[in-house]
Enzyme design. Structure first.
Site, PDB file in Angstrom:
ATOM      1  N   GLU A 287       1.253  -1.176   0.208  1.00 43.14           N
ATOM      2  CA  GLU A 287      -0.250   0.071  -0.160  1.00 43.14           C
ATOM      3  C   GLU A 287       0.751   1.111  -0.028  1.00 43.14           C
ATOM      4  O   GLU A 287       0.507   2.191  -0.729  1.00 43.14           O
ATOM      5  CB  GLU A 287      -1.051  -0.225   1.043  1.00 43.14           C
ATOM      6  CG  GLU A 287      -1.687   0.346   1.429  1.00 43.14           C
ATOM      7  CD  GLU A 287      -3.221   0.433   1.707  1.00 43.14           C
ATOM      8  OE1 GLU A 287      -3.737  -0.537   2.654  1.00 43.14           O
ATOM      9  OE2 GLU A 287      -4.046   1.420   3.019  1.00 43.14           O
ATOM     10  N   GLU A 290       2.073   1.402  -3.547  1.00 48.68           N
ATOM     11  CA  GLU A 290       0.645   2.266  -4.300  1.00 48.68           C
ATOM     12  C   GLU A 290       0.673   3.673  -4.028  1.00 48.68           C
ATOM     13  O   GLU A 290       0.700   4.876  -5.082  1.00 48.68           O
ATOM     14  CB  GLU A 290      -0.396   1.733  -3.601  1.00 48.68           C
ATOM     15  CG  GLU A 290      -0.990   1.666  -5.368  1.00 48.68           C
ATOM     16  CD  GLU A 290      -2.336   1.165  -3.895  1.00 48.68           C
ATOM     17  OE1 GLU A 290      -2.739   0.210  -3.867  1.00 48.68           O
ATOM     18  OE2 GLU A 290      -3.796   0.921  -5.145  1.00 48.68           O
ATOM     19  N   CYS A 313      -7.955  -2.015   4.650  1.00 43.01           N
ATOM     20  CA  CYS A 313      -8.495  -3.300   5.383  1.00 43.01           C
ATOM     21  C   CYS A 313      -9.254  -3.495   5.875  1.00 43.01           C
ATOM     22  O   CYS A 313      -9.337  -4.710   6.650  1.00 43.01           O
ATOM     23  CB  CYS A 313      -6.628  -2.292   6.565  1.00 43.01           C
ATOM     24  SG  CYS A 313      -5.320  -2.120   6.060  1.00 43.01           S
ATOM     25  N   SER A 333      -6.786   2.010  -2.320  1.00 39.92           N
ATOM     26  CA  SER A 333      -6.043   0.769  -2.561  1.00 39.92           C
ATOM     27  C   SER A 333      -6.733   0.244  -2.472  1.00 39.92           C
ATOM     28  O   SER A 333      -7.560  -0.899  -2.732  1.00 39.92           O
ATOM     29  CB  SER A 333      -5.600   0.425  -1.040  1.00 39.92           C
ATOM     30  OG  SER A 333      -4.341  -0.202  -1.122  1.00 39.92           O
ATOM     31  N   LYS A 372     -14.456  -9.817   8.965  1.00 42.48           N
ATOM     32  CA  LYS A 372     -14.223 -10.962   8.294  1.00 42.48           C
ATOM     33  C   LYS A 372     -14.001 -12.194   8.242  1.00 42.48           C
ATOM     34  O   LYS A 372     -13.793 -13.045   6.898  1.00 42.48           O
ATOM     35  CB  LYS A 372     -12.511 -10.979   9.543  1.00 42.48           C
ATOM     36  CG  LYS A 372     -11.900  -9.276   9.971  1.00 42.48           C
ATOM     37  CD  LYS A 372     -10.922  -9.254   8.546  1.00 42.48           C
ATOM     38  CE  LYS A 372     -10.459  -8.243   8.843  1.00 42.48           C
ATOM     39  NZ  LYS A 372      -9.250  -7.560   7.424  1.00 42.48           N
ATOM     40  N   GLU A 375     -15.611 -11.350   5.223  1.00 45.70           N
ATOM     41  CA  GLU A 375     -14.086 -11.346   4.297  1.00 45.70           C
ATOM     42  C   GLU A 375     -13.897 -12.159   3.319  1.00 45.70           C
ATOM     43  O   GLU A 375     -13.428 -12.608   2.165  1.00 45.70           O
ATOM     44  CB  GLU A 375     -13.190 -10.017   4.626  1.00 45.70           C
ATOM     45  CG  GLU A 375     -12.310 -10.065   3.540  1.00 45.70           C
ATOM     46  CD  GLU A 375     -10.783  -9.297   4.121  1.00 45.70           C
ATOM     47  OE1 GLU A 375     -10.927  -9.704   5.043  1.00 45.70           O
ATOM     48  OE2 GLU A 375     -10.867  -8.087   3.787  1.00 45.70           O
ATOM     49  N   GLU A 380     -13.403 -13.372  -4.842  1.00 43.92           N
ATOM     50  CA  GLU A 380     -12.490 -13.102  -5.712  1.00 43.92           C
ATOM     51  C   GLU A 380     -11.138 -13.721  -4.448  1.00 43.92           C
ATOM     52  O   GLU A 380      -9.378 -13.665  -4.798  1.00 43.92           O
ATOM     53  CB  GLU A 380     -12.063 -11.964  -5.412  1.00 43.92           C
ATOM     54  CG  GLU A 380     -12.287 -11.034  -4.545  1.00 43.92           C
ATOM     55  CD  GLU A 380     -13.779 -10.259  -4.326  1.00 43.92           C
ATOM     56  OE1 GLU A 380     -14.487 -11.596  -4.359  1.00 43.92           O
ATOM     57  OE2 GLU A 380     -14.571  -9.393  -3.810  1.00 43.92           O
ATOM     58  N   CYS A 517      -9.998  -1.266  14.992  1.00 41.36           N
ATOM     59  CA  CYS A 517     -10.421  -2.723  15.224  1.00 41.36           C
ATOM     60  C   CYS A 517     -10.438  -3.303  16.846  1.00 41.36           C
ATOM     61  O   CYS A 517     -11.311  -3.794  16.806  1.00 41.36           O
ATOM     62  CB  CYS A 517      -9.309  -3.565  14.610  1.00 41.36           C
ATOM     63  SG  CYS A 517      -8.501  -2.698  13.179  1.00 41.36           S
TER      64      CYS A 517
END
Lengths: 589, 157
Positions: A287, A290, A313, A333, A372, A375, A380, A517
């Protein structure tokens, strides 16, 4: 002093500022009036006081009826009694009425032992639930998703979830519907959460006083994998987990239990115990590169470059983004989240290194988060139907596994993580607190960009609990403007400003949960206690300060991973494994 | 049942919302007006209202599901509302209701297959002296007995 008010509560004199409620004033003199609906996340601008539960009633001299203390303002000379027989009797009656329409399956309820309703029933000395003939307890269809379960039989209509979902997160998935006995909190048209705008942040779960909204429990799947001799099971634990896991074993909030956690995971039977912090360092490499790429192009006059770069994230934030800002899909990102980076590296690099077939390697993650869980099911993030991360469990699920397995957590020795995916720097650790990703990125980006060594590593201007924070960092003459937002309602304000062209930043960090978090729904529920969140954040910053290495690019195993496998940050292989793309999910809102 | 709104219908909803300056505080009035145009408030209409006002559709649905005046199922061409208030009830409204159900072959809340009649109950229309009372559209019928039901319906053949 015009705005000061004097009153007495239980014969104690109190002086408060105008606008203070009786409930808050009582707290100032150490009187905690019980309440089920009231919730206040101090400093985070989150307050829920619908005056719905009527548990917090008190007697006010000169007033005929009992007053709900959470929504009654103090007045000059007020005489308040919080514990007269009349008050106690009223509280008990209110409680009995609530319980009369509540299932009595406490023994097997997911919130057993952590339920405010249960605790309060005990405190109020309720020992019997009176039966009324033909009075049925209302029942509703249960709603299951990857992340959370909605069981409206257990809802007491406190509306805390609604406050979190609408006022704090601005997601608008949950609202009160219907009337009378059939009123519940639900998505529009009583859709399932999975079909609604729900982003799975789980903040509704984190504040629910009962078992109406609970996490999906995946501990059984983990035990099953651990018991399977054909599987190699590895685990990664996220930064914020170590700052809160101890609370489940009676340790003071903010106690860091990194070493004990590694020891416990090993005793549970995981073949390798790794650290998501390693993947956090890897995230910074990708990141950060990037970001520098985009800033570099921008400075060279490339007008097509998309700034600000948005962090990616947080899976709840990504859901929120995909639904609300489909016109800006090239803004975040492309770096995967640390959980998914870890999964990709484990299944594509570690598996080979360990001589295990992809399908025989089970990657478990321990996360402070329930988004999560969702996720890791995103298509993908799998190959031929085999996900990069197989199972994601929360901090509290790990605690319950440790308890089930008879492990005396508190007396465990400190142990280290396994290598090669267990080494991390302080930069990876602070990912767990709001502003942490940005601080970690700045530490690395600064040195890569300027070629100089940073003199100070603590960017205090990026820390804190304010909902939206901005700072400018001097990159040797180039000013980099950054913004940090936590809670999705704050993110929306920032995003709307960016969309309109009113706000200009180079990078924006967004975390969906209060405090980042550490306040996630996978943690022991914060239930609106912001001192808890602060203690957890402190613990991460302490751990960072004590680390010998504090910059992601100095992590020797990260250096090795690039040398052995990935080549360079943003290389073709890195792109293939560590980066992702986003989808237009506008239809969900 | 999913329906697709025509552009002209979306336009109508937008015009109604615009006429209240897209103020979410006017939600109930806006829904009232919208229902008078469409006859009912299906999911798609609620979504369009939410979109115009910039509020979550849950909030719109919360209001629609709270007030019995709002309905998500289409009403018949001639909506029948039968009073089950105290006065009508003690004077035999339930028997009248049963006869309507029998004649129309539908339950309370239902619509006849040809879309002609729908049947609903309400509590008091303020004409207790005429109990039991039935309204068909805007027309009020008083002192009804089960045997008169057929006659009432025949008016709309």
């Amino acid at each position: 002093m015009d705005n000061k008010i004097k009153l007495t509560i239980d014969n104690k004199p109190v002086e408060v500022t105008k606008g203070t409620t009786v409930w808050q004033a009582a707290r100032q003199v150490g009187i905690n009036i019980p309440a089920l609906c009231y919730m206040n996340l101090e400093n985070l601008g989150v307050e829920n006081r619908p005056g719905a539960c009527r548990i917090c009633v008190v007697e006010v001299e000169g007033r005929r009826n009992l007053a709900p203390s959470c929504s009654t303002d103090c007045t000059e000379g007020m005489v308040v009694k919080t514990n007269t027989p009349r008050v106690l009797n009223a509280r008990k009656t209110v409680m009995e009425l609530i319980l009369s329409d509540h299932p009595q399956d406490c023994l097997v309820c997911p919130s057993n032992g952590k339920c405010e309703l249960q605790d309060l029933a005990a405190t109020l000395g309720i020992r019997e639930i009176r039966k009324v003939d033909n009075a049925a307890v209302s029942t509703y269809r249960k709603d299951y998703s990857y992340s959370l379960k909605r069981d409206m039989d257990k809802c007491i209509l406190c509306r805390r979830c609604e406050s979190m979902c609408n006022d704090v997160q601005s997601v608008g998935a949950l609202g009160a519907i219907n009337r009378g006995f059939t009123s519940i909190v639900a998505p529009a048209f009583e859709q399932n959460l999975s079909d609604s705008p729900c982003v799975f942040c789980g903040q509704c779960v984190a504040v629910c006083p009962t078992g109406a909204l609970t996490r999906t429990d995946d501990t059984g799947r983990v035990f099953k994998a651990l018991a399977d001799p054909t599987k190699t099971v590895v685990v990664q634990a996220a930064p914020a987990v170590r700052a809160a896991l101890g609370e489940e074993f009676g340790l003071t909030p903010g106690t860091s239990v990194t070493g004990k956690m590694a020891a416990a995971l090993r005793r549970l039977g995981f073949d390798k115990v790794f650290d998501t912090d390693f993947a956090a360092d890897l995230t910074i490499m990708e990141e950060g590169t990037e970001l520098l790429g985009r800033i570099g192009a921008f400075l060279n006059g490339d007008t097509s470059v998309k700034l600000p770069l948005l962090t990616s994230c947080c899976p709840a934030w990504i859901n929120f983004f995909e639904q609300n800002y489909p016109d800006m899909l090239d803004q975040p990102s492309t770096a995967k989240s640390p959980q998914q980076m870890f999964g990709a590296v484990a299944k594509n690099y570690l598996a080979n290194k360990m001589g295990v077939k992809r399908e025989d390697l089970v990657v478990v993650s321990v996360m402070p988060c329930i988004a999560k869980k969702y996720e890791c099911t995103r298509k993908e993030f799998s190959k031929d139907g085999n996900p990069d991360v197989d199972i994601s469990i929360s901090t509290v699920e790990l605690a319950s596994m440790i308890k089930m397995a008879n492990i005396d957590f508190v007396s465990l020795p400190d142990e280290d993580f396994d290598q090669p995916l267990g080494e991390s720097t302080g930069a990876g650790v602070i990912f767990g607190a709001t502003g942490g990703v940005m601080e970690a990125a700045v530490r690395t980006a600064y040195e890569v960009f300027t070629g100089k060594t940073l003199e100070r590593l603590d960017f205090k201007e990026l820390r804190g609990f304010e909902g939206i924070r901005t700072a400018s960092v001097d990159f040797n003459g180039t000013t980099v403007n950054v913004c940090i937002a936590h809670q999705l309602g704050n993110a929306r304000k920032v995003m709307d400003g960016i969309r309109k062209g009113e706000l200009n930043f180079h990078a924006v960090e967004v975390m969906a949960c209060p405090g980042g978090c550490i306040g996630g729904a996978g943690q022991p529920y914060h239930k609106g206690d912001s001192s808890l969140l602060k203690a957890r954040a402190q613990s991460l910053y302490r751990e960072d300060a004590n680390k010998p290495l504090r910059k992601s690019h100095e992590n020797p195993y990260i250096v090795k991973l690039y040398e052995e496998f990935l080549g360079q940050p943003m290389s073709e292989l890195a792109h293939h494994l560590l980066h992702t793309h986003y989808f237009d999910k506008h239809h969900k809102i | 049942m999913k329906i697709e709104l025509k552009d002209s219908q979306l336009r109508q909803i937008k015009d109604i919302c615009d006429s209240f300056n897209n103020d979410p505080g006017e939600l109930i009035t806006i829904l009232h007006r919208t229902q008078s145009v469409f006859g009912y408030l299906p999911e798609e209409v609620q979504r369009a209202v939410a979109h115009n006002l910039g509020i979550p559709v849950t909030r719109v649905y919360g209001v629609v599901s709270f007030y019995s005046f709002f309905t998500m199922t289409p009403k018949g061409k001639y909506p029948i509302s039968l009073c089950l208030g105290t006065a009508c009830y003690v004077r035999g409204a339930e028997d009248v209701l049963d006869e309507f159900k029998k004649q129309l072959g539908i339950e309370v809340g239902g619509v006849t297959p040809d879309g002609k009649f729908s049947l609903d109950c309400l509590r008091c229309v303020g004409a207790c002296g005429l109990a039991p009372v039935v309204m068909v559209g805007e027309k009020v019928y008083g002192r009804l007995s089960p045997s008169m039901v057929k006659e009432v319906l025949a008016e709309y053949e």
